[in-house]
Scaffold this motif. Structure first.
Motif, PDB file in Angstrom:
ATOM      1  N   ASP A  99      33.744  32.294   1.757  1.00  0.00           N
ATOM      2  CA  ASP A  99      33.299  33.680   1.435  1.00  0.00           C
ATOM      3  C   ASP A  99      31.758  33.785   1.031  1.00  0.00           C
ATOM      4  O   ASP A  99      31.419  34.922   0.584  1.00  0.00           O
ATOM      5  CB  ASP A  99      34.389  34.053   0.487  1.00  0.00           C
ATOM      6  CG  ASP A  99      35.601  34.365   0.942  1.00  0.00           C
ATOM      7  OD1 ASP A  99      35.868  34.996   1.969  1.00  0.00           O
ATOM      8  OD2 ASP A  99      36.561  34.056   0.199  1.00  0.00           O
ATOM      9  N   SER A 100      31.102  32.604   1.119  1.00  0.00           N
ATOM     10  CA  SER A 100      29.572  32.808   0.771  1.00  0.00           C
ATOM     11  C   SER A 100      28.884  33.056   2.119  1.00  0.00           C
ATOM     12  O   SER A 100      29.071  32.388   3.417  1.00  0.00           O
ATOM     13  CB  SER A 100      29.036  31.479   0.227  1.00  0.00           C
ATOM     14  OG  SER A 100      29.564  31.402  -0.978  1.00  0.00           O
TER      15      SER A 100
ATOM     16  N   SER B  21      31.333  38.487  18.505  1.00  0.00           N
ATOM     17  CA  SER B  21      32.228  37.658  18.498  1.00  0.00           C
ATOM     18  C   SER B  21      32.483  36.824  16.956  1.00  0.00           C
ATOM     19  O   SER B  21      31.066  36.651  16.536  1.00  0.00           O
ATOM     20  CB  SER B  21      32.012  36.510  19.461  1.00  0.00           C
ATOM     21  OG  SER B  21      32.289  37.034  20.923  1.00  0.00           O
ATOM     22  N   VAL B  22      33.426  36.750  16.626  1.00  0.00           N
ATOM     23  CA  VAL B  22      33.425  35.998  15.275  1.00  0.00           C
ATOM     24  C   VAL B  22      34.292  34.553  15.514  1.00  0.00           C
ATOM     25  O   VAL B  22      35.100  34.408  15.963  1.00  0.00           O
ATOM     26  CB  VAL B  22      34.160  36.705  14.281  1.00  0.00           C
ATOM     27  CG1 VAL B  22      34.317  35.826  12.711  1.00  0.00           C
ATOM     28  CG2 VAL B  22      33.441  37.916  14.070  1.00  0.00           C
TER      29      VAL B  22
ATOM     30  N   ILE C 132      40.914  33.790   9.209  1.00  0.00           N
ATOM     31  CA  ILE C 132      41.266  34.418  10.468  1.00  0.00           C
ATOM     32  C   ILE C 132      41.459  35.754  10.220  1.00  0.00           C
ATOM     33  O   ILE C 132      40.929  36.888  11.001  1.00  0.00           O
ATOM     34  CB  ILE C 132      42.094  33.650  11.218  1.00  0.00           C
ATOM     35  CG1 ILE C 132      41.384  32.597  11.964  1.00  0.00           C
ATOM     36  CG2 ILE C 132      42.597  34.611  12.526  1.00  0.00           C
ATOM     37  CD1 ILE C 132      42.453  31.653  12.477  1.00  0.00           C
ATOM     38  N   GLU C 133      42.325  36.094   9.387  1.00  0.00           N
ATOM     39  CA  GLU C 133      42.978  37.425   9.093  1.00  0.00           C
ATOM     40  C   GLU C 133      41.599  38.139   8.383  1.00  0.00           C
ATOM     41  O   GLU C 133      41.390  39.449   8.561  1.00  0.00           O
ATOM     42  CB  GLU C 133      44.028  37.380   7.801  1.00  0.00           C
ATOM     43  CG  GLU C 133      44.352  38.724   7.499  1.00  0.00           C
ATOM     44  CD  GLU C 133      45.764  38.553   6.677  1.00  0.00           C
ATOM     45  OE1 GLU C 133      46.697  38.811   7.100  1.00  0.00           O
ATOM     46  OE2 GLU C 133      45.401  38.293   5.336  1.00  0.00           O
ATOM     47  N   ARG C 134      41.017  37.773   7.350  1.00  0.00           N
ATOM     48  CA  ARG C 134      39.992  38.355   6.682  1.00  0.00           C
ATOM     49  C   ARG C 134      38.710  38.862   7.319  1.00  0.00           C
ATOM     50  O   ARG C 134      38.069  39.775   7.425  1.00  0.00           O
ATOM     51  CB  ARG C 134      39.557  37.501   5.320  1.00  0.00           C
ATOM     52  CG  ARG C 134      38.629  38.127   4.459  1.00  0.00           C
ATOM     53  CD  ARG C 134      38.138  37.287   3.218  1.00  0.00           C
ATOM     54  NE  ARG C 134      39.587  36.748   2.439  1.00  0.00           N
ATOM     55  CZ  ARG C 134      39.825  35.862   1.826  1.00  0.00           C
ATOM     56  NH1 ARG C 134      38.509  35.027   1.510  1.00  0.00           N
ATOM     57  NH2 ARG C 134      41.024  35.559   1.263  1.00  0.00           N
TER      58      ARG C 134
ATOM     59  N   ARG D  22      50.236  35.510   8.257  1.00  0.00           N
ATOM     60  CA  ARG D  22      49.048  36.092   8.305  1.00  0.00           C
ATOM     61  C   ARG D  22      48.847  36.888   9.825  1.00  0.00           C
ATOM     62  O   ARG D  22      49.438  36.601  10.663  1.00  0.00           O
ATOM     63  CB  ARG D  22      47.760  35.213   8.272  1.00  0.00           C
ATOM     64  CG  ARG D  22      47.838  34.389   6.828  1.00  0.00           C
ATOM     65  CD  ARG D  22      47.122  35.436   5.894  1.00  0.00           C
ATOM     66  NE  ARG D  22      47.014  34.591   4.832  1.00  0.00           N
ATOM     67  CZ  ARG D  22      46.365  34.953   3.651  1.00  0.00           C
ATOM     68  NH1 ARG D  22      45.900  35.946   3.528  1.00  0.00           N
ATOM     69  NH2 ARG D  22      46.100  34.186   2.399  1.00  0.00           N
ATOM     70  N   ASP D  23      48.018  38.078   9.535  1.00  0.00           N
ATOM     71  CA  ASP D  23      47.700  38.739  10.843  1.00  0.00           C
ATOM     72  C   ASP D  23      46.425  38.131  11.775  1.00  0.00           C
ATOM     73  O   ASP D  23      45.397  38.061  11.397  1.00  0.00           O
ATOM     74  CB  ASP D  23      47.091  40.015  10.459  1.00  0.00           C
ATOM     75  CG  ASP D  23      46.705  41.081  11.356  1.00  0.00           C
ATOM     76  OD1 ASP D  23      46.909  40.628  12.600  1.00  0.00           O
ATOM     77  OD2 ASP D  23      46.066  41.974  11.325  1.00  0.00           O
TER      78      ASP D  23
END
Length: 552
Positions: free
Chosen positions: A48-49, A243-244, A286-288, A313-314
């Motif tokens: 998350d950083s 793309s991620v 993956i979801e976030r 999870r989505d």
């Protein structure tokens, strides 16, 4: 069938060229371009950083300035050893900025293994994570290393997170007592670098791979060969700047280096990175962050999709799952297609080919298949003894040529003579893998000519492990073989004969091995015998032993 009309062209992805015009840029150019285009875009998300492309380039430039002041010049080798972290990627490009050569080292390597890489490559400066300093200290004490820039993973944690961050990543910065150690924060606090004239054909990286002699060899990759692999892989898989990418494969390994660093930087895409494999954290990320691309060996995907978090999870953003190193089990491929609508795209590559060499077409893939040769790549099946080209359906050694193939092994002309051959005036690399090609031009792995064991994508060479086993005072003879492993693809097994009067048990030998070699190389099972089977010429019949383990 002549090289100008290969059978795989009949199944070529629509709209893509048969050959690729490799960009004549350097790896540093690629980062600088993406930073100019997308300065505020997240380049790396680490628990998350966020590291933006502008900060990525600035930190790499600052570290390059320090390296230059420390004496790193064009062509010098710099050892890089850490788990996945933003600093690894920053350091990689800092070395490129200096016109120097990265020597990526597996984070599980011991001091003895590191010593070989230093001696062989001639590296005199290293960049390493603080928990790996014990592997550097002997070389520092002997003066082989002038300096180690020390990474503290926690420096990259700039935002709160509820994710399970490993203790080694959360660990505070250590006080550096040993002379020659420089903290990452200090190394990146000074003036920026002085530009160095480098070109696409200059050496960029020297990843090591083992050989049948048991002595790891450096694969000479230029900016052009690494770029050819990265650009080709992204074009083949329809990747782009939006793309991620989930970056969990180790970046010291070519699979992770290409897919989670070089390829995203080429596009200016975002990498969501984990230091270590964590199925629950991967599912949450993956979801976030709506991860769309994930390159992974089958063992990791099998573990992931069996985890409860993957069920709740989505994961609908996932559009591309690809990898290699071992065949994806048919049952798992079927589950991915049925439950998630995803086709796992299997490919084939080696350290010597910068990972990307063969791949299945997205719309015409075959399972448990190495795929077809990609842009500008031509592969043949040859008789490993006569080197005569074999027809479709015959099993022989797979040989290839292409822009991503290494220049050769570092300072090892004997190995180069053995590794390359000519067909119709073209230079082909001998992969050492036994394969066959079907009538459609798809290639299938059959066996390994060089005895290589594949543990979750990591190469283990029996000769290297056997050489270490012979250092044990109780061992008279040793043979290393593979055994099928549902999770890792293969596991390492040892068959040993003890010296008269000596005693040794399985746990004791495994513990001894893990103190002296990377964990993935150490045997997971040991069998004691009174004697090893031999051929008529007195050689250990390793195939016979391996087949016995496979049946067990």
């Amino acid at each position: 069938m002549t090289p100008s009309t290969p059978p795989w062209h009949r199944h070529w992805p629509r709209g893509l060229p048969h050959a690729l015009a490799v960009p004549q840029t350097t790896l540093w150019d690629n980062l600088a371009t993406s930073a100019a285009r997308y300065p505020a875009r997240p380049a790396i998300v680490y628990y998350d950083s966020v590291l933006t492309y502008a900060a990525y380039r600035a930190q790499a430039d600052a570290l390059a300035g320090h390296l230059q002041r420390a004496g790193v010049a064009k062509g010098d080798r710099v050892l890089l050893m850490s788990q996945n972290c933003p600093q690894f990627a920053i350091a990689f490009f800092a070395v490129q900025r200096c016109g120097a050569v990265v020597v990526p080292v597996n984070a599980m390597c011991t001091a003895g293994e590191v010593d070989h890489y230093l001696e062989d490559s001639g590296a005199r400066l290293a960049i390493a994570a603080q928990e790996l300093l014990p592997a550097m200290q002997p070389a520092l004490a002997r003066g082989v290393l002038r300096e180690v820039v020390v990474i503290c993973y926690a420096d990259a944690l700039t935002a709160p997170t509820e994710l399970n961050v490993p203790e080694v990543v959360r660990a505070p910065r250590l006080a550096l007592q040993q002379p020659g150690c420089v903290a990452w924060a200090d190394a990146t606090a000074g003036a920026r670098s002085t530009p160095v004239a480098i070109g696409p054909n200059d050496l960029a990286a020297l990843p090591y791979t083992s050989g049948t002699t048991g002595r790891p060899k450096g694969c000479m990759h230029t900016h052009a060969s690494l770029t050819a692999s990265s650009v080709g892989a992204s074009l083949w898989r329809n990747l782009h700047a939006e793309s991620v990418v989930l970056g969990v494969a180790p970046m010291f390994h070519l699979l992770g280096m290409q897919n989670a660093m070089l390829m995203p930087v080429w596009h200016g895409a975002t990498v969501v990175m984990l230091a270590r494999w964590d199925a629950a954290a991967a599912a949450a990320l993956i979801e976030r962050y709506r991860v769309s691309v994930w390159a992974s060996p089958p063992a990791m995907l099998i573990d992931f999709f069996a985890h409860p978090e993957a069920q709740r999870r989505d994961l609908s953003s996932l559009a591309m799952l690809n990898g290699g190193g071992a065949a994806m089990p048919e049952a798992v491929s079927g589950m991915l297609k049925e439950r998630f609508g995803i086709t796992y795209i299997e490919g084939y590559g080696l350290t010597e080919t910068a990972s990307f060499l063969h791949c299945n077409p997205l719309q015409a893939s075959k399972r448990q298949c190495l795929g077809i040769p990609t842009f500008g790549v031509h592969s043949l099946i040859v008789d490993p003894e006569t080197l005569a080209v074999l027809p479709p359906g015959e099993t022989g050694e797979l040989v290839s040529r292409g822009a991503q193939v290494m220049q050769g092994y570092w300072r090892d002309e004997a190995a180069n003579r053995a590794a390359f051959m000519e067909v119709d005036g073209e230079r082909y690399f001998r992969t050492g893998d036994l394969a066959s090609m079907d009538a459609d031009g798809y290639f299938f792995m059959r066996d390994r000519l060089k005895r290589m064991i594949n543990v979750s994508g990591y190469k283990v060479w029996p000769a290297e492990v056997e050489s270490m086993l012979y250092e044990h005072p109780a061992i008279h003879e040793a043979c290393i073989v593979s055994r099928p492993d549902a999770k890792q693809g293969e596991s390492v097994c040892a068959v040993v004969v003890l010296r008269p009067g000596q005693t040794l048990d399985e746990p004791g030998l495994i513990a001894w091995c893990r103190e002296r070699m990377a964990v993935y190389k150490a045997p997971r099972a040991v069998e004691f015998r009174a004697a090893l089977p031999k051929s008529n010429t007195g050689k250990v019949a390793w195939r016979e032993i391996r087949e016995a383990f496979a049946r067990a």
